[in-house]
Each structure stands twice: as structure tokens, then as C-alpha cells.
Design a protein around this motif. Structure first.
Motif, PDB file in Angstrom:
ATOM      1  N   ILE A   1       0.858  -1.179   0.000  1.00  0.00           N
ATOM      2  CA  ILE A   1       0.000   0.000   0.000  1.00  0.00           C
ATOM      3  C   ILE A   1       0.901   1.239   0.000  1.00  0.00           C
ATOM      4  CG2 ILE A   1      -1.842   1.236   1.199  1.00  0.00           C
ATOM      5  CD1 ILE A   1      -2.696  -1.513   0.214  1.00  0.00           C
ATOM      6  N   VAL A   2       0.535   2.260  -0.751  1.00  0.00           N
ATOM      7  CA  VAL A   2       1.328   3.489  -0.795  1.00  0.00           C
ATOM      8  C   VAL A   2       1.434   4.111   0.602  1.00  0.00           C
ATOM      9  CG1 VAL A   2       1.256   5.907  -1.540  1.00  0.00           C
ATOM     10  CG2 VAL A   2       0.963   4.106  -3.206  1.00  0.00           C
ATOM     11  N   THR A   3       2.654   4.487   0.982  1.00  0.00           N
ATOM     12  CA  THR A   3       2.886   5.235   2.219  1.00  0.00           C
ATOM     13  C   THR A   3       3.684   6.495   1.869  1.00  0.00           C
ATOM     14  OG1 THR A   3       5.005   4.174   2.719  1.00  0.00           O
ATOM     15  CG2 THR A   3       3.013   3.051   3.489  1.00  0.00           C
ATOM     16  N   ASP A   4       3.902   7.332   2.867  1.00  0.00           N
ATOM     17  CA  ASP A   4       4.685   8.536   2.587  1.00  0.00           C
ATOM     18  C   ASP A   4       6.176   8.220   2.468  1.00  0.00           C
ATOM     19  OD1 ASP A   4       5.532   8.072   5.160  1.00  0.00           O
ATOM     20  OD2 ASP A   4       4.594   9.851   6.017  1.00  0.00           O
TER      21      ASP A   4
ATOM     22  N   CYS B   1      11.891  -3.096  -5.490  1.00  0.00           N
ATOM     23  CA  CYS B   1      10.602  -2.460  -5.803  1.00  0.00           C
ATOM     24  C   CYS B   1      10.538  -0.972  -5.458  1.00  0.00           C
ATOM     25  CB  CYS B   1       9.466  -3.201  -5.099  1.00  0.00           C
ATOM     26  SG  CYS B   1       9.470  -3.029  -3.296  1.00  0.00           S
ATOM     27  N   HIS B   2      11.371  -0.505  -4.551  1.00  0.00           N
ATOM     28  CA  HIS B   2      11.358   0.895  -4.096  1.00  0.00           C
ATOM     29  C   HIS B   2      10.037   1.260  -3.424  1.00  0.00           C
ATOM     30  CE1 HIS B   2      14.716   2.409  -7.032  1.00  0.00           C
ATOM     31  NE2 HIS B   2      14.997   1.229  -6.514  1.00  0.00           N
ATOM     32  N   ALA B   3       9.218   0.273  -3.057  1.00  0.00           N
ATOM     33  CA  ALA B   3       7.879   0.562  -2.533  1.00  0.00           C
ATOM     34  C   ALA B   3       7.857   0.755  -1.026  1.00  0.00           C
ATOM     35  CB  ALA B   3       6.918  -0.561  -2.915  1.00  0.00           C
ATOM     36  N   VAL B   4       8.881   0.253  -0.311  1.00  0.00           N
ATOM     37  CA  VAL B   4       8.907   0.366   1.141  1.00  0.00           C
ATOM     38  C   VAL B   4      10.264   0.896   1.595  1.00  0.00           C
ATOM     39  CG1 VAL B   4       7.171  -1.372   1.690  1.00  0.00           C
ATOM     40  CG2 VAL B   4       9.512  -2.083   1.241  1.00  0.00           C
ATOM     41  N   THR B   5      10.283   1.490   2.776  1.00  0.00           N
ATOM     42  CA  THR B   5      11.510   2.077   3.311  1.00  0.00           C
ATOM     43  C   THR B   5      11.795   1.534   4.709  1.00  0.00           C
ATOM     44  OG1 THR B   5      10.171   3.971   3.998  1.00  0.00           O
ATOM     45  CG2 THR B   5      11.466   4.218   1.995  1.00  0.00           C
ATOM     46  N   TYR B   6      13.095   1.538   5.046  1.00  0.00           N
ATOM     47  CA  TYR B   6      13.542   1.007   6.329  1.00  0.00           C
ATOM     48  C   TYR B   6      14.590   1.938   6.936  1.00  0.00           C
ATOM     49  CZ  TYR B   6      11.534  -3.206   4.241  1.00  0.00           C
ATOM     50  OH  TYR B   6      10.689  -4.104   3.634  1.00  0.00           O
ATOM     51  N   CYS B   7      14.660   1.916   8.255  1.00  0.00           N
ATOM     52  CA  CYS B   7      15.657   2.739   8.934  1.00  0.00           C
ATOM     53  C   CYS B   7      17.000   2.028   9.024  1.00  0.00           C
ATOM     54  CB  CYS B   7      15.171   3.134  10.323  1.00  0.00           C
ATOM     55  SG  CYS B   7      14.998   1.734  11.460  1.00  0.00           S
TER      56      CYS B   7
ATOM     57  N   CYS C   1       6.571  -7.801  -3.169  1.00  0.00           N
ATOM     58  CA  CYS C   1       7.668  -7.036  -3.759  1.00  0.00           C
ATOM     59  C   CYS C   1       7.484  -6.891  -5.272  1.00  0.00           C
ATOM     60  CB  CYS C   1       8.999  -7.718  -3.447  1.00  0.00           C
ATOM     61  SG  CYS C   1      10.443  -6.723  -3.865  1.00  0.00           S
ATOM     62  N   ALA C   2       6.930  -5.768  -5.683  1.00  0.00           N
ATOM     63  CA  ALA C   2       6.716  -5.439  -7.098  1.00  0.00           C
ATOM     64  C   ALA C   2       6.884  -3.929  -7.235  1.00  0.00           C
ATOM     65  CB  ALA C   2       5.329  -5.873  -7.560  1.00  0.00           C
ATOM     66  N   PRO C   3       7.292  -3.437  -8.417  1.00  0.00           N
ATOM     67  CA  PRO C   3       7.565  -1.996  -8.577  1.00  0.00           C
ATOM     68  C   PRO C   3       6.307  -1.143  -8.699  1.00  0.00           C
ATOM     69  CG  PRO C   3       7.928  -3.111 -10.647  1.00  0.00           C
ATOM     70  CD  PRO C   3       7.622  -4.191  -9.639  1.00  0.00           C
ATOM     71  N   VAL C   4       5.254  -1.538  -7.988  1.00  0.00           N
ATOM     72  CA  VAL C   4       4.002  -0.788  -7.953  1.00  0.00           C
ATOM     73  C   VAL C   4       3.458  -0.827  -6.536  1.00  0.00           C
ATOM     74  CG1 VAL C   4       3.330  -1.141 -10.360  1.00  0.00           C
ATOM     75  CG2 VAL C   4       2.697  -2.839  -8.651  1.00  0.00           C
ATOM     76  N   ALA C   5       2.571   0.095  -6.229  1.00  0.00           N
ATOM     77  CA  ALA C   5       1.903   0.111  -4.930  1.00  0.00           C
ATOM     78  C   ALA C   5       0.442   0.484  -5.139  1.00  0.00           C
ATOM     79  CB  ALA C   5       2.589   1.101  -3.980  1.00  0.00           C
ATOM     80  N   VAL C   6      -0.399   0.047  -4.209  1.00  0.00           N
ATOM     81  CA  VAL C   6      -1.833   0.331  -4.274  1.00  0.00           C
ATOM     82  C   VAL C   6      -2.096   1.706  -3.684  1.00  0.00           C
ATOM     83  CG1 VAL C   6      -4.134  -0.453  -3.601  1.00  0.00           C
ATOM     84  CG2 VAL C   6      -2.312  -2.131  -4.027  1.00  0.00           C
TER      85      VAL C   6
ATOM     86  N   GLY D   1     -11.116   5.678  -7.578  1.00  0.00           N
ATOM     87  CA  GLY D   1     -11.023   4.612  -6.587  1.00  0.00           C
ATOM     88  C   GLY D   1      -9.591   4.133  -6.425  1.00  0.00           C
ATOM     89  N   ARG D   2      -9.444   2.861  -6.037  1.00  0.00           N
ATOM     90  CA  ARG D   2      -8.102   2.313  -5.863  1.00  0.00           C
ATOM     91  C   ARG D   2      -7.464   2.019  -7.214  1.00  0.00           C
ATOM     92  NH1 ARG D   2      -7.635  -2.712  -2.286  1.00  0.00           N
ATOM     93  NH2 ARG D   2      -9.328  -3.427  -3.608  1.00  0.00           N
ATOM     94  N   GLY D   3      -6.162   2.155  -7.264  1.00  0.00           N
ATOM     95  CA  GLY D   3      -5.423   1.854  -8.483  1.00  0.00           C
ATOM     96  C   GLY D   3      -3.987   1.531  -8.146  1.00  0.00           C
ATOM     97  N   LEU D   4      -3.156   1.412  -9.169  1.00  0.00           N
ATOM     98  CA  LEU D   4      -1.744   1.091  -8.991  1.00  0.00           C
ATOM     99  C   LEU D   4      -0.889   2.252  -9.470  1.00  0.00           C
ATOM    100  CD1 LEU D   4      -1.726  -2.574 -10.408  1.00  0.00           C
ATOM    101  CD2 LEU D   4      -1.816  -1.882  -8.008  1.00  0.00           C
TER     102      LEU D   4
END
Length: 236
Positions: free
Chosen positions: A4-7, A28-34, A50-55, A62-65
Motif C-alpha cells: 500500500i502506498v505510504t509517505d 521495488c522501491h515501494a517500502v523504506t527502512y531505517c 515485492c513489485a515496482p508498484v503500490a496500491v 477509486g483504488r489503483g496502482l
């Protein structure tokens, strides 16, 4: 399903904002870690997403990618496996029971995602009309009641299905989130011999943050004018 998209300004594991630059999943660049430690702890959860898209929630659609990194023509966006499959010749009143059985077998998470999908209002209306029109005909009453019993799962399935590699109708939880474009940036195709699996690939360059779109009427609407395409889309 993708993430899911986050900031992406906080660690998705400990939810702390790091003093240094956050690490992204290199694939994927979709999630971040400290830290590497948080990334390793999250891998068991993240690896299937793990895919190069986020919801994302998209205004008026509505919802999309959305793309989480830049992609070029031919890049694999996502490989998706059908969670529900129905033979193409199955009558709607019969198919509802088969759809429900498959929904019942889904994991809690996948079932939750299934019920978030949009419904075909026209099918819901037809089911209600079918019950009202059955009269005293016992066979028609039986079929109407069966259609009404499973109308919600059927309306979701038939509003989001894609033809499988063997002419069956399939529902793919990730591909179902694609919004339509007459000038899409991706296209799907069968992945090898698996008739329940489709690959979504980029058909042009896609920038990070760009919505991922597909063409719902690539065959029947290929040479149609705008009015005809819009009518076809409204009809489902």
C-alpha cells in the motif's frame, strides 16, 4: 498484492523517522527502512508483495496502482495468479455457487481484498429482476433464488474478470486494480504454460509515481471511435 502506498518517510517496521536517509527495497522501491536489521525482519512479509508498484487511492477513480520506480518498455510490472476461475460457458446463475466456493477457500487477507473490489451494478439489478419475474415457475424460481443468493460475489467477479489462457474467466486481485486507459502504459499476457497466471509488462517508459493503466477493450474497441469505446466501457 503489492504494498500500500505510504509517505515513505518512516520505517515500515518500527515506524521511526531515521536521522539518516531511509533505505528502500532495492527491487521495488515501494517500502523504506531505517536499517538493514528492520529490512531483514520484514522480508518474510514483504517478499510476496515485492513489485515496482503500490496500491493507492486515486482521485475520482477509486483504488489503483502507481509505479514506485522508473520502468522501461518490456519490464515486468507484476506476475499475478488467478484466485478464482470459472469456465467461460457457465451460466451466471450456476457460476455464482462455484465463485462462492472459491471465495470461501481464500485466505482471510485475499478474501478481504476480493470484497474491496467493485461490483457490476447491472448484474445486481438483473438478479433482482430475475426473482421478481420468476412467477410460479418452480425451475425459474430455483434459478432466480440461486442467482440472488450469490449475486454479490458474482457481481464482483464479472466486473473484474479477465479471460484466461484457456478461454476461462479469471479474477486476478492485482490486475483487477488497473484503471482503464485508451492509451495504456502496460499490457498483460499469459505467462508460460500456466493458464491461471498473467504477466503485466510495461509497453512504454513509466516514471515513478505514474499511474499504471491497462486497456479493458483492446480487442473489441481497437478500431472504435470515442463514443463507441465509452459505450462499451459503460456496458461492462
Amino acid at each position: 498484492m503489492p504494498e500500500i502506498v505510504t509517505d515513505r518517510n518512516t520505517c515500515c517496521v518500527c515506524h521511526q523517522t531515521a536521522n539518516k536517509k531511509l533505505l528502500k527495497c532495492a527491487n521495488c522501491h515501494a517500502v523504506t527502512y531505517c536499517s538493514i536489521g528492520c529490512q531483514k525482519r520484514d522480508w518474510a512479509r514483504h517478499k510476496s508483495l515485492c513489485a515496482p508498484v503500490a496500491v493507492a487511492e486515486l482521485e475520482d477513480r477509486g483504488r489503483g496502482l502507481v509505479a514506485t520506480k522508473r520502468m522501461v518498455c518490456g519490464d515486468l510490472v507484476v506476475r499475478d495468479e488467478a484466485v478464482i476461475r470459472v469456465e467461460s460457458e457457465a451460466d451466471t446463475w450456476r457460476a455464482g455457487e462455484a465463485i462462492q466456493r472459491q471465495v470461501d477457500k481464500l485466505s482471510d487477507e485475499k478474501r478481504k481484498e476480493f470484497f474491496k473490489l467493485t461490483k457490476m451494478q447491472r448484474l445486481l439489478d438483473i438478479c433482482d429482476e430475475f426473482v421478481a419475474a420468476a412467477g410460479d415457475n418452480s425451475d425459474q424460481i430455483r434459478k432466480a433464488n440461486m442467482a440472488a443468493r450469490f449475486k454479490d460475489v458474482s457481481a464482483i467477479f464479472y466486473n473484474n474478470d479477465i479471460s484466461g489462457g484457456d478461454d476461462s474467466k479469471c479474477l486476478f486481485l492485482t490486475l483487477a486494480l488497473l484503471n482503464h486507459s485508451c492509451a495504456p502504459n502496460t499490457a498483460w499476457a499469459r505467462a508460460g504454460d500456466n493458464v491461471r497466471q498473467l504477466e503485466l509488462r510495461a509497453i512504454r517508459e513509466i516514471e515513478a509515481g505514474e499511474e499504471i493503466t491497462g486497456n479493458y477493450i483492446s480487442v473489441e474497441g481497437r478500431y472504435s471511435d470515442t463514443a463507441a469505446r465509452q459505450t462499451r466501457l459503460r456496458d461492462g
